[in-house]
Design a protein around this motif. Structure first.
Motif, mmCIF file in Angstrom:
data_model
loop_
_atom_site.group_PDB
_atom_site.id
_atom_site.type_symbol
_atom_site.label_atom_id
_atom_site.label_comp_id
_atom_site.label_asym_id
_atom_site.label_seq_id
_atom_site.Cartn_x
_atom_site.Cartn_y
_atom_site.Cartn_z
ATOM 1 N N LEU A 56 0.835 -1.196 0.000
ATOM 2 C CA LEU A 56 0.000 0.000 0.000
ATOM 3 C C LEU A 56 0.872 1.248 0.000
ATOM 4 O O LEU A 56 1.767 1.400 0.830
ATOM 5 C CB LEU A 56 -0.905 0.010 1.236
ATOM 6 N N ILE A 57 0.607 2.132 -0.949
ATOM 7 C CA ILE A 57 1.267 3.437 -1.013
ATOM 8 C C ILE A 57 0.230 4.470 -0.598
ATOM 9 O O ILE A 57 -0.780 4.657 -1.295
ATOM 10 C CB ILE A 57 1.788 3.757 -2.432
ATOM 11 N N PRO A 58 0.425 5.137 0.527
ATOM 12 C CA PRO A 58 -0.612 6.063 1.017
ATOM 13 C C PRO A 58 -0.748 7.290 0.128
ATOM 14 O O PRO A 58 0.162 7.659 -0.616
ATOM 15 C CB PRO A 58 -0.110 6.442 2.411
ATOM 16 N N ALA A 59 -1.911 7.916 0.208
ATOM 17 C CA ALA A 59 -2.149 9.150 -0.532
ATOM 18 C C ALA A 59 -1.185 10.234 -0.064
ATOM 19 O O ALA A 59 -0.688 10.205 1.064
ATOM 20 C CB ALA A 59 -3.590 9.605 -0.317
ATOM 21 N N GLY A 60 -0.894 11.171 -0.944
ATOM 22 C CA GLY A 60 -0.009 12.262 -0.561
ATOM 23 C C GLY A 60 0.585 12.970 -1.757
ATOM 24 O O GLY A 60 0.304 12.634 -2.911
ATOM 25 N N ARG A 61 1.418 13.931 -1.479
ATOM 26 C CA ARG A 61 2.044 14.754 -2.515
ATOM 27 C C ARG A 61 3.392 14.167 -2.909
ATOM 28 O O ARG A 61 4.124 13.638 -2.079
ATOM 29 C CB ARG A 61 2.220 16.178 -2.001
ATOM 30 N N VAL A 62 3.705 14.276 -4.188
ATOM 31 C CA VAL A 62 5.002 13.820 -4.681
ATOM 32 C C VAL A 62 5.500 14.804 -5.738
ATOM 33 O O VAL A 62 4.737 15.247 -6.596
ATOM 34 C CB VAL A 62 4.897 12.394 -5.279
ATOM 35 N N PRO A 63 6.790 15.195 -5.686
ATOM 36 C CA PRO A 63 7.354 16.027 -6.756
ATOM 37 C C PRO A 63 7.676 15.154 -7.964
ATOM 38 O O PRO A 63 8.521 14.264 -7.886
ATOM 39 C CB PRO A 63 8.619 16.602 -6.113
ATOM 40 N N VAL A 64 7.003 15.404 -9.072
ATOM 41 C CA VAL A 64 7.117 14.559 -10.249
ATOM 42 C C VAL A 64 8.006 15.230 -11.291
ATOM 43 O O VAL A 64 7.788 16.393 -11.652
ATOM 44 C CB VAL A 64 5.726 14.278 -10.849
ATOM 45 N N VAL A 65 8.993 14.491 -11.786
ATOM 46 C CA VAL A 65 9.836 14.980 -12.879
ATOM 47 C C VAL A 65 9.090 14.741 -14.183
ATOM 48 O O VAL A 65 8.759 13.599 -14.530
ATOM 49 C CB VAL A 65 11.199 14.274 -12.890
ATOM 50 N N LEU A 66 8.824 15.799 -14.927
ATOM 51 C CA LEU A 66 8.057 15.718 -16.162
ATOM 52 C C LEU A 66 8.969 15.469 -17.357
ATOM 53 O O LEU A 66 10.206 15.562 -17.253
ATOM 54 C CB LEU A 66 7.267 17.015 -16.364
ATOM 55 N N CYS A 67 8.352 15.181 -18.505
ATOM 56 C CA CYS A 67 9.131 14.842 -19.694
ATOM 57 C C CYS A 67 10.002 15.987 -20.197
ATOM 58 O O CYS A 67 10.975 15.758 -20.916
ATOM 59 C CB CYS A 67 8.193 14.365 -20.805
#
Length: 302
Positions: A56-67
């Motif tokens: 299980l990966i809990p809900a939350g914020r993540v900084p995503v590296v975009l293309c």
């Protein structure tokens, strides 16, 4: 979806439920839509398998590296991610069940190509299999020689889907909100350690079983998010960042892959944030996959 027809006569449901669980298609049993058809008692084996095979990966914020190389914060709902990449043994169930003939689980635009997804002997299956079977001694190695569409069809067949780049970065990078929310580069931290993963630097030069290198797992027990094989993501590859402000545009439809493989030379290419991809119809020997199911799709956790 194949094997998940709704509104069956009630006397058939226990047998169908058992068959789905035995085929590792337990996610169908746990969908919200089954609440009125399958009893809580009959779902217990499915819940046990889900917790054994998925994290299980809990809900939350993540900084995503975009293309384009930029970073954007993304809010994710909770989800379950496979602890292990899909193995040859698991994929054989899909092949033997007629997954390549079940066009309802394949996007219509790829129907003309499905007949070309064959093994060395011309039978449906991964590129390097023979007579519908995987190479000897590799039952527990990751399935490879499958294109993005084959990975997606399998995921649909088991009631799951392919992970997004944002989900991968959250599961593998393990952002800690109390320390600013930044992601680790590798599942175990920011410093590369060849003893924790199967990359070129590890000196193995081939795939290993999907449960190898336990010291390289995430804190909640997800294996090989770095190394062994690259893994297909759901996201299309729209661009590859190059020099500052410059991107390389794909020349054919491509999907993102992530994690690096046994023949990846640079450890920097095996991080949770690296941007690269592969043609959707390509079937290389160093790309596998794993699956996701959204928490919001499931019945209430017991």
């Amino acid at each position: 979806m194949q094997g998940a027809t709704p509104h069956r006569p009630r006397d058939e449901i226990p047998a169908i439920t058992k068959r789905l669980i035995n085929d590792d298609r337990y996610a169908f049993v746990l969908l919200k839509e089954t609440v009125d058809q399958i009893s809580d008692r009959d779902t217990r084996p499915a819940w046990n398998l889900l917790h054994e095979q998925m994290a299980l990966i809990p809900a939350g914020r993540v900084p995503v590296v975009l293309c384009d190389g930029s970073v954007a914060n993304s809010e994710l709902a909770g989800f379950f991610l496979d602890r292990l990449a899909v193995s040859n043994r698991q994929f054989r169930r899909f092949v033997q069940s007629g997954g390549y003939e079940s066009l309802e689980i394949w996007p219509q635009e790829v129907w003309p190509s499905v007949s070309r997804f064959s093994d060395r002997t011309g039978r449906p299956g991964p590129r390097d299999w023979e007579d519908g079977n995987f190479p000897p001694g590799k039952a527990d190695h990751p399935v490879v020689g499958i294109c993005w569409f084959e990975a997606m069809a399998y995921a649909r067949w088991v009631g799951k889907r392919l992970p997004t780049a944002a989900e991968w970065q959250k599961a593998g990078g393990w952002p800690e909100q109390l320390s600013g929310g930044d992601c680790n580069r590798f599942p175990w931290g920011d410093l590369f350690d060849p003893g924790r993963t199967n990359l070129w630097a590890s000196g193995i030069g081939r795939t290993v079983p999907v449960d190898a290198f336990p010291t390289g797992a995430t804190p909640n027990g997800i294996f090989q998010m770095t190394g062994n094989v690259w893994e297909w993501l759901d996201d299309p590859l729209e661009a590859i960042p190059c020099s500052a402000g410059e991107t390389l545009q794909p020349w054919k439809p491509m999907r993102r892959i992530i994690g690096g493989a046994f023949n990846t030379y640079f450890a920097s290419e095996a991080t949770c944030q690296f941007i690269t991809g592969q043609g959707e119809l390509d079937r290389p020997d160093n790309i596998g996959f794993r699956c996701v199911v959204s928490l919001e799709q499931l019945r209430l956790l017991p």
